[in-house]
Design a protein around this motif. Sequence first.
Motif, short mmCIF file in Angstrom:
data_model
loop_
_atom_site.label_atom_id
_atom_site.label_comp_id
_atom_site.label_asym_id
_atom_site.label_seq_id
_atom_site.Cartn_x
_atom_site.Cartn_y
_atom_site.Cartn_z
N THR A 196 0.81 -1.22 0.00
CA THR A 196 0.00 0.00 0.00
C THR A 196 0.85 1.27 0.00
OG1 THR A 196 -1.78 -1.17 1.13
CG2 THR A 196 -1.86 1.23 1.18
N GLU A 197 1.82 1.37 0.87
CA GLU A 197 2.64 2.60 0.94
C GLU A 197 3.38 2.85 -0.37
OE1 GLU A 197 2.62 5.01 3.21
OE2 GLU A 197 1.05 3.86 4.21
N ILE B 83 0.85 4.04 -2.96
CA ILE B 83 0.46 5.42 -2.67
C ILE B 83 1.54 6.38 -3.15
CG2 ILE B 83 0.10 7.10 -0.79
CD1 ILE B 83 -1.57 4.93 0.62
N ILE C 222 -5.88 11.15 -2.72
CA ILE C 222 -5.71 9.73 -2.38
C ILE C 222 -6.26 9.55 -0.97
CG2 ILE C 222 -4.09 7.83 -2.06
CD1 ILE C 222 -2.13 9.43 -3.89
N HIS C 223 -7.19 8.61 -0.84
CA HIS C 223 -7.81 8.35 0.47
C HIS C 223 -7.58 6.90 0.87
CE1 HIS C 223 -10.11 12.07 -0.13
NE2 HIS C 223 -10.33 11.64 -1.36
N SER C 224 -7.11 6.68 2.10
CA SER C 224 -7.09 5.31 2.62
C SER C 224 -8.48 5.02 3.17
CB SER C 224 -6.03 5.16 3.71
OG SER C 224 -6.31 6.03 4.78
N THR C 225 -8.85 3.77 3.18
CA THR C 225 -10.20 3.41 3.60
C THR C 225 -10.19 2.02 4.20
OG1 THR C 225 -12.50 3.28 2.86
CG2 THR C 225 -10.83 2.54 1.30
N ASN C 226 -11.34 1.59 4.65
CA ASN C 226 -11.46 0.23 5.16
C ASN C 226 -12.47 -0.53 4.30
OD1 ASN C 226 -13.78 1.52 5.97
ND2 ASN C 226 -13.94 0.42 7.88
N TRP D 268 -12.03 -2.15 -0.34
CA TRP D 268 -10.98 -1.43 -1.06
C TRP D 268 -9.96 -0.87 -0.08
CZ3 TRP D 268 -11.42 -2.96 -5.73
CH2 TRP D 268 -12.69 -3.23 -6.27
N ASP D 269 -8.71 -0.83 -0.51
CA ASP D 269 -7.63 -0.32 0.33
C ASP D 269 -7.43 1.18 0.17
OD1 ASP D 269 -6.68 -2.91 1.40
OD2 ASP D 269 -6.30 -3.32 -0.72
N VAL D 270 -7.64 1.66 -1.06
CA VAL D 270 -7.39 3.06 -1.39
C VAL D 270 -8.46 3.53 -2.36
CG1 VAL D 270 -5.75 4.64 -2.51
CG2 VAL D 270 -4.89 2.81 -1.07
#
Length: 141
Positions: free
Chosen positions: A76-77, A80, A92-96, A99-101
């Motif tokens: 992920t990092e 991103i 760019i949004h992280s989420t739960n 979906w990861d992003v």
Amino acid sequence: MDDMDNRLIAALRHDARASLSDLAADLGVTRTTVRGRIEKLQARGDILGFSVVLREDALQDPVRGLMMIGIEGRGTERIIRQLQGMSAVRHIHSTNGRWDVIVEIGTGTLESFDRVLFDIRRLDGVVASETSLLLSTRKSS
């Protein structure tokens, strides 16, 4: 924040240039109350500032969309960082959840939008994606 603060913020979101007198009349309070509430909200950091949205800002990206991205393993990092280097990626949004992003994309044409989607899907570690075009904006903060 109480109900009055929420109503004041809603009024400012509608028209941040409204005069204290107009805000006071709309909210049914005095100008002094409105001024004090705004100062308090700014001092607490609830209101960070005021901005201007120009017509050209809204027209800059006639094709906009949201791309939900599933990422394999611990990439992920890295992904991103790669997304941050793409000029068409606006947010760019992280989420739960599934979906990861979630990535907000803006381009001038559908063809360039499609190229961005293709480039993102080719990133090593992207295992799934789903994209939705944004047709219109009904409310913007």
